[in-house]
Design a protein around this motif. Structure first.
Motif, mmCIF file in Angstrom:
data_model
loop_
_atom_site.group_PDB
_atom_site.id
_atom_site.type_symbol
_atom_site.label_atom_id
_atom_site.label_comp_id
_atom_site.label_asym_id
_atom_site.label_seq_id
_atom_site.Cartn_x
_atom_site.Cartn_y
_atom_site.Cartn_z
ATOM 1 N N PRO A 170 0.777 -1.066 -0.158
ATOM 2 C CA PRO A 170 -0.068 0.088 0.082
ATOM 3 C C PRO A 170 0.914 1.246 -0.112
ATOM 4 O O PRO A 170 1.920 1.296 0.519
ATOM 5 N N ASP A 301 -3.430 4.018 -8.125
ATOM 6 C CA ASP A 301 -3.766 4.603 -6.726
ATOM 7 C C ASP A 301 -2.334 5.305 -6.195
ATOM 8 O O ASP A 301 -2.457 5.922 -5.040
ATOM 9 N N PRO A 339 -4.557 6.718 1.232
ATOM 10 C CA PRO A 339 -5.432 5.729 1.471
ATOM 11 C C PRO A 339 -5.227 4.778 0.627
ATOM 12 O O PRO A 339 -4.554 4.802 -0.498
ATOM 13 N N ASP A 340 -5.558 3.370 1.314
ATOM 14 C CA ASP A 340 -5.313 2.138 0.444
ATOM 15 C C ASP A 340 -6.605 1.964 -0.321
ATOM 16 O O ASP A 340 -7.376 2.738 -0.459
ATOM 17 N N ARG A 341 -6.632 0.906 -0.878
ATOM 18 C CA ARG A 341 -7.905 0.602 -1.758
ATOM 19 C C ARG A 341 -9.167 0.226 -1.059
ATOM 20 O O ARG A 341 -10.032 0.459 -1.356
ATOM 21 N N ARG A 342 -8.919 -0.012 0.431
ATOM 22 C CA ARG A 342 -9.986 0.291 1.495
ATOM 23 C C ARG A 342 -10.457 1.645 1.822
ATOM 24 O O ARG A 342 -11.439 1.614 2.459
ATOM 25 N N GLY A 343 -9.571 2.614 1.604
ATOM 26 C CA GLY A 343 -9.903 3.951 2.045
ATOM 27 C C GLY A 343 -9.277 4.100 3.280
ATOM 28 O O GLY A 343 -9.489 5.365 3.763
ATOM 29 N N MET A 344 -8.424 3.208 3.732
ATOM 30 C CA MET A 344 -7.838 3.402 4.892
ATOM 31 C C MET A 344 -6.242 3.960 4.843
ATOM 32 O O MET A 344 -5.522 3.497 3.787
ATOM 33 N N SER A 346 -2.355 3.604 5.263
ATOM 34 C CA SER A 346 -1.707 2.597 6.003
ATOM 35 C C SER A 346 -0.332 2.659 6.236
ATOM 36 O O SER A 346 0.414 1.928 6.686
ATOM 37 N N ARG A 384 -13.211 5.036 12.597
ATOM 38 C CA ARG A 384 -13.540 3.387 12.867
ATOM 39 C C ARG A 384 -14.468 3.268 13.985
ATOM 40 O O ARG A 384 -15.203 2.279 13.901
ATOM 41 N N ARG A 387 -17.901 4.087 13.248
ATOM 42 C CA ARG A 387 -18.685 3.109 12.393
ATOM 43 C C ARG A 387 -18.877 1.907 13.076
ATOM 44 O O ARG A 387 -20.053 1.327 13.202
#
Length: 412
Positions: A170, A301, A339-344, A346, A384, A387
């Motif tokens: 990431p 990305d 952000p990584d592909r999950r939107g987080m 890293s 997080r 959520r």
């Protein structure tokens, strides 16, 4: 050729000759274990289970070997690496019980005075450095004709192994690893030491997330006019990551070659491939003449701005690169929160690494960037938690509705 042991007693005899276990530990094992198995493999397995032998030691014992299990005060536990200039072992100081890494110069290499000098040059380079992002050197020893370096042992993985296991990293994680390596290199450069072979295999990330620069075997004190970097006119370094001036055997090559090496490493971490591919000759030519394909063209990305930073690190002319590793750190830090592909996000810096970055870049404005990274990380954690709380509340409401519905049905 040694004769493999066939019985349990023969295994125990080799263990005693190899001096891999304390007499008290071996005596205690024999007292507790009951009858020794009749076969050699079963005895070796029992010794491994009791913690008397490591699997590596048992393998050698079953081959009939009893030499080479000790170097000076160190017991060899396992082989953890190998290269042209030495084999690396995990070892333990027999008296202090401290685990260390031993880099052993091969016997054939030790016959060449030039190789021995290069080996001791690595020890001198490592001993001159003291930084959280550089592996610490403890000692250099010659024991009965065997030369070896003693380093701190880090439980972790080199970045080449991470790439092999996971593929490209990431963006934020890749940047954070390279930022730490650059902080270590800045310390080395401040001491007049250039590494000359930065690559994923020479960057190790510990279980604590701290990156260590390994293997100073090609290092030179570039401020010493008698040992100018590249003065041997040999192309040094590894072809996938080598700087153009290293390939030309340029006597003016200096610490900025490390910045190129590090840029090529970051490119590999971001895209899953080195800057140039093909035969060794093709890669050597490309490093000197061909522009690199932008990282963001390969992986969408990767921010274009980060791709531009990498291209500056990979400039053919050293004068067009960042002139210090600290400048590269300053340019890279803003991308740690990508952000990584999950939107987080890293990327993160362990507290010790963050302090080391701050110290290594003294005079540059990185404090606000580090604070922004911490703030973003705290915000991500809060999001997080929110959520999870909302998810729990919705689940609770649904459970209540289902329970109420079931109760009403039963009452009817």
């Amino acid at each position: 050729m040694p004769e493999p042991p066939r019985t349990g007693d023969a295994v125990l005899a080799l263990v005693r000759r190899a001096e891999v276990a304390d007499d008290d530990a071996l005596t205690g094992f024999l007292t507790r274990s009951g009858p020794i198995p009749s076969t050699a493999p079963d005895t070796a397995t029992r010794l491994i289970q009791a913690g008397i032998l490591t699997p590596f030691q048992a393998k050698l014992i079953l081959q009939g070997k009893h030499k080479g299990f000790k170097l000076g005060p160190y017991r060899i536990l396992n082989q953890i690496g190998a290269g042209g200039m030495g084999t690396v072992y995990l070892a333990e100081h027999a008296a202090l019980r401290r685990k260390v890494a031993l880099k052993v110069l091969p016997g054939k290499q030790s016959l060449d005075p030039a190789n021995v000098e290069r080996f001791y040059r690595e020890a001198r380079a490592a001993a001159a450095l003291d930084h959280p992002n550089i592996v610490h050197a403890y000692d250099v020893v010659c024991d009965r004709g065997t030369h070896f370096l003693v380093f701190e042992y880090i439980d972790g993985e080199t970045l080449d192994r991470l790439l092999a296991a996971r593929g490209r990293l990431p963006v934020g994680q890749a940047v954070s690893y390279v930022v730490q390596a650059a902080a270590g290199l800045q310390h080395a450069h401040d001491k007049g030491v250039a590494h000359r072979d930065i690559k994923p295999a020479n960057l190790l990330v510990g279980r604590d997330g701290i990156v260590k620069v390994l293997d100073l075997g090609l290092a030179e004190f570039f401020e010493d006019s008698s040992t100018k970097l590249g003065a041997s006119n040999n192309a040094m370094g590894t072809t996938d990551y080598v700087a153009p001036e290293q390939l030309r055997g340029c006597t003016a090559a200096d610490h900025r070659a490390d910045i190129y090496n590090l840029g090529a490493t970051l490119y590999h971490l971001l895209t899953g491939q080195p800057p140039f591919t093909g035969t060794t000759a093709a890669k050597m030519i490309a490093h000197q003449l061909s522009p690199v394909q932008p990282a963001h063209d390969i992986c969408d990305d990767v921010p274009e701005a980060l791709s531009n930073v990498v291209e500056i690190m990979l400039a053919k002319d050293p004068a067009d690169r960042y002139q210090t590793a600290a400048e590269a750190v300053q340019a890279l830090l803003p991308f740690m929160n990508t952000p990584d592909r999950r939107g987080m996000a890293s990327g993160k810096l362990p507290p010790l690494a963050a302090a080391a970055v701050q110290e290594s870049t003294a005079g540059l404005e990185v404090g606000p960037i580090l604070e922004a990274i911490d703030t973003a990380a705290a915000l991500a954690r809060a999001q997080r938690v929110t959520r999870w709380a909302v998810t729990g509340m919705i689940a609770g409401i649904l459970f209540g509705i289902i329970s109420l519905t079931a109760a009403l049905v039963m009452c009817q």
